[in-house]
Design a protein around this motif. Structure first.
Motif, PDB file in Angstrom:
ATOM      1  N   LEU A   1       1.029  -1.130  -0.120  1.00 46.61           N
ATOM      2  CA  LEU A   1       0.089   0.071   0.015  1.00 46.61           C
ATOM      3  C   LEU A   1       0.915   1.304   0.153  1.00 46.61           C
ATOM      4  O   LEU A   1       0.483   2.277  -0.620  1.00 46.61           O
ATOM      5  CB  LEU A   1      -1.040   0.033   1.131  1.00 46.61           C
ATOM      6  CG  LEU A   1      -2.140  -0.949   1.045  1.00 46.61           C
ATOM      7  CD1 LEU A   1      -2.802  -1.084   2.463  1.00 46.61           C
ATOM      8  CD2 LEU A   1      -3.055  -0.607   0.041  1.00 46.61           C
ATOM      9  N   SER A   2       2.069   1.128   0.587  1.00 48.79           N
ATOM     10  CA  SER A   2       2.783   2.329   0.814  1.00 48.79           C
ATOM     11  C   SER A   2       3.606   2.624  -0.444  1.00 48.79           C
ATOM     12  O   SER A   2       3.675   3.904  -1.132  1.00 48.79           O
ATOM     13  CB  SER A   2       4.077   2.117   1.851  1.00 48.79           C
ATOM     14  OG  SER A   2       3.517   2.114   3.017  1.00 48.79           O
ATOM     15  N   LEU A   3       3.958   1.475  -1.286  1.00 51.72           N
ATOM     16  CA  LEU A   3       4.474   1.588  -2.680  1.00 51.72           C
ATOM     17  C   LEU A   3       3.291   2.163  -3.734  1.00 51.72           C
ATOM     18  O   LEU A   3       3.611   3.039  -4.406  1.00 51.72           O
ATOM     19  CB  LEU A   3       5.041   0.325  -3.007  1.00 51.72           C
ATOM     20  CG  LEU A   3       5.322   0.305  -4.456  1.00 51.72           C
ATOM     21  CD1 LEU A   3       6.606   1.016  -4.642  1.00 51.72           C
ATOM     22  CD2 LEU A   3       5.842  -1.285  -5.095  1.00 51.72           C
ATOM     23  N   VAL A   4       1.937   1.494  -3.611  1.00 49.23           N
ATOM     24  CA  VAL A   4       0.847   1.999  -4.524  1.00 49.23           C
ATOM     25  C   VAL A   4       0.573   3.463  -4.217  1.00 49.23           C
ATOM     26  O   VAL A   4       0.603   4.387  -5.149  1.00 49.23           O
ATOM     27  CB  VAL A   4      -0.149   1.037  -4.386  1.00 49.23           C
ATOM     28  CG1 VAL A   4      -1.548   1.609  -5.096  1.00 49.23           C
ATOM     29  CG2 VAL A   4       0.328  -0.468  -4.826  1.00 49.23           C
ATOM     30  N   THR A   5       0.129   3.808  -2.932  1.00 49.06           N
ATOM     31  CA  THR A   5      -0.133   4.865  -2.634  1.00 49.06           C
ATOM     32  C   THR A   5       0.757   6.123  -2.402  1.00 49.06           C
ATOM     33  O   THR A   5       0.509   7.315  -2.756  1.00 49.06           O
ATOM     34  CB  THR A   5      -1.190   4.872  -1.403  1.00 49.06           C
ATOM     35  OG1 THR A   5      -0.242   4.638  -0.347  1.00 49.06           O
ATOM     36  CG2 THR A   5      -2.523   3.981  -1.375  1.00 49.06           C
ATOM     37  N   GLY A   6       1.695   5.729  -2.027  1.00 45.62           N
ATOM     38  CA  GLY A   6       3.008   6.851  -1.965  1.00 45.62           C
ATOM     39  C   GLY A   6       3.949   7.007  -3.121  1.00 45.62           C
ATOM     40  O   GLY A   6       4.576   7.915  -2.949  1.00 45.62           O
ATOM     41  N   VAL A   7       3.882   6.134  -4.094  1.00 46.92           N
ATOM     42  CA  VAL A   7       4.789   6.223  -5.076  1.00 46.92           C
ATOM     43  C   VAL A   7       4.146   6.044  -6.346  1.00 46.92           C
ATOM     44  O   VAL A   7       4.423   7.067  -7.119  1.00 46.92           O
ATOM     45  CB  VAL A   7       6.038   4.919  -4.887  1.00 46.92           C
ATOM     46  CG1 VAL A   7       6.902   5.149  -6.024  1.00 46.92           C
ATOM     47  CG2 VAL A   7       6.744   5.165  -3.612  1.00 46.92           C
ATOM     48  N   VAL A   8       3.457   4.858  -6.713  1.00 43.21           N
ATOM     49  CA  VAL A   8       3.031   4.540  -7.903  1.00 43.21           C
ATOM     50  C   VAL A   8       1.760   5.781  -8.280  1.00 43.21           C
ATOM     51  O   VAL A   8       1.938   6.433  -9.345  1.00 43.21           O
ATOM     52  CB  VAL A   8       2.450   3.306  -7.958  1.00 43.21           C
ATOM     53  CG1 VAL A   8       1.720   3.102  -9.376  1.00 43.21           C
ATOM     54  CG2 VAL A   8       3.689   2.334  -7.905  1.00 43.21           C
ATOM     55  N   TYR A   9       0.833   5.870  -7.370  1.00 49.71           N
ATOM     56  CA  TYR A   9      -0.398   6.854  -7.577  1.00 49.71           C
ATOM     57  C   TYR A   9       0.158   8.427  -7.847  1.00 49.71           C
ATOM     58  O   TYR A   9      -0.332   8.969  -8.722  1.00 49.71           O
ATOM     59  CB  TYR A   9      -1.249   6.703  -6.536  1.00 49.71           C
ATOM     60  CG  TYR A   9      -2.328   7.464  -6.789  1.00 49.71           C
ATOM     61  CD1 TYR A   9      -3.503   7.305  -7.519  1.00 49.71           C
ATOM     62  CD2 TYR A   9      -2.357   8.874  -5.815  1.00 49.71           C
ATOM     63  CE1 TYR A   9      -4.581   8.329  -7.749  1.00 49.71           C
ATOM     64  CE2 TYR A   9      -3.444   9.534  -6.065  1.00 49.71           C
ATOM     65  CZ  TYR A   9      -4.626   9.402  -6.827  1.00 49.71           C
ATOM     66  OH  TYR A   9      -5.475  10.066  -7.026  1.00 49.71           O
ATOM     67  N   PRO A  10       1.119   8.845  -6.838  1.00 52.25           N
ATOM     68  CA  PRO A  10       1.558   9.993  -6.950  1.00 52.25           C
ATOM     69  C   PRO A  10       2.303  10.321  -8.535  1.00 52.25           C
ATOM     70  O   PRO A  10       2.073  11.323  -9.112  1.00 52.25           O
ATOM     71  CB  PRO A  10       2.461  10.403  -5.889  1.00 52.25           C
ATOM     72  CG  PRO A  10       1.894   9.439  -4.887  1.00 52.25           C
ATOM     73  CD  PRO A  10       1.534   8.223  -5.743  1.00 52.25           C
ATOM     74  N   LEU A  11       3.125   9.470  -8.974  1.00 48.33           N
ATOM     75  CA  LEU A  11       3.795   9.351 -10.407  1.00 48.33           C
ATOM     76  C   LEU A  11       2.874   9.250 -11.334  1.00 48.33           C
ATOM     77  O   LEU A  11       3.127  10.125 -12.391  1.00 48.33           O
ATOM     78  CB  LEU A  11       4.875   8.374 -10.419  1.00 48.33           C
ATOM     79  CG  LEU A  11       5.849   8.402  -9.567  1.00 48.33           C
ATOM     80  CD1 LEU A  11       7.071   7.173  -9.483  1.00 48.33           C
ATOM     81  CD2 LEU A  11       6.859   9.694  -9.528  1.00 48.33           C
ATOM     82  N   VAL A  12       1.747   8.587 -11.197  1.00 49.16           N
ATOM     83  CA  VAL A  12       0.794   8.325 -12.325  1.00 49.16           C
ATOM     84  C   VAL A  12       0.158   9.699 -12.558  1.00 49.16           C
ATOM     85  O   VAL A  12      -0.022  10.310 -13.471  1.00 49.16           O
ATOM     86  CB  VAL A  12      -0.120   7.365 -12.291  1.00 49.16           C
ATOM     87  CG1 VAL A  12      -1.303   7.325 -13.156  1.00 49.16           C
ATOM     88  CG2 VAL A  12       0.659   5.898 -12.319  1.00 49.16           C
TER      89      VAL A  12
END
Length: 210
Positions: free
Chosen positions: A22-33
């Motif tokens: 969840l940290s990877l998805v919401t903290g890295v992937v989602y902001p980058l997208v």
């Protein structure tokens, strides 16, 4: 006991994996997208609606500026903002209105003072501004105090002064205002407006060619 320890360890490991995912998805992937989409589809807005002149950023179309000389078009008053030492051109830290009632003596006095100044500053040898011609936005600040726009009426009130001080034909300055007047959003939202910073940049370019 061993089963209890094993189950606890299994739950902790599952929780840790969920936390990492969840940290990877919401903290890295989602902001980058989201950032990528914003930069691709709304590049100017995503970067603060910057306005450039002579190859450098001079401001934002969303935030007004104070301190223009009388050679240029003037912005709305910026009353109601607190004083700070970080930005002396525009008091950005405490954005807000005066919150004074319409019958407040302090507000009435400031409006009358501002009106007298507008009349004096914009009257020229060939044109006399009447107090009744001064629009409301020329003597009052906006709700935020940071409004980058003025009404077409206030811009038109200033054309005689601007033309005289810059030795420009009145018709050229009037055309400049018309060219930088934006209509209502979607044809019915808000009021027609003129962005002061963009107008003054165009005025500067016009004076270079005169």
């Amino acid at each position: 006991m061993n089963n209890s320890v094993t189950n606890t360890a299994r739950l902790l490991w599952a929780s840790l994996r969920a936390l990492l995912v969840l940290s990877l998805v919401t903290g890295v992937v989602y902001p980058l997208v989201v950032t990528g989409i914003a930069q691709a589809a709304f590049h100017n807005k995503a970067n603060g609606s910057e306005i450039k002149a002579d190859g450098k950023v001079v401001g934002s179309s969303l935030i007004g500026q104070q301190g223009y000389s009388l050679d240029y078009f003037q912005s709305r008053p910026a009353n109601g903002l607190g004083t700070n030492s970080l930005n002396t051109q525009y008091k950005l830290i405490l954005s807000g209105a005066t919150n004074l009632a319409a019958d407040n003596k302090k507000l009435i006095a400031s409006v009358e003072e501002a009106k007298a100044k507008v009349v004096k500053d914009n009257s020229t040898a060939d044109y006399r501004v009447l107090p009744s011609q001064v629009p409301a936005d020329a003597v009052t600040s906006s709700g935020s105090g940071l409004d980058p726009d003025i009404s077409p009426a206030y811009a038109e009130l200033q054309v005689h002064r601007v033309a005289e001080r810059n030795r420009l034909p009145l018709a050229s300055v009037e055309k400049l205002v018309r060219d930088h007047t934006t209509g209502r959003t979607l044809g019915f939202v808000g009021e027609p407006r003129v962005n002061v910073l963009e107008l003054n940049i165009a005025l500067k370019e016009l004076t270079k060619g005169s």
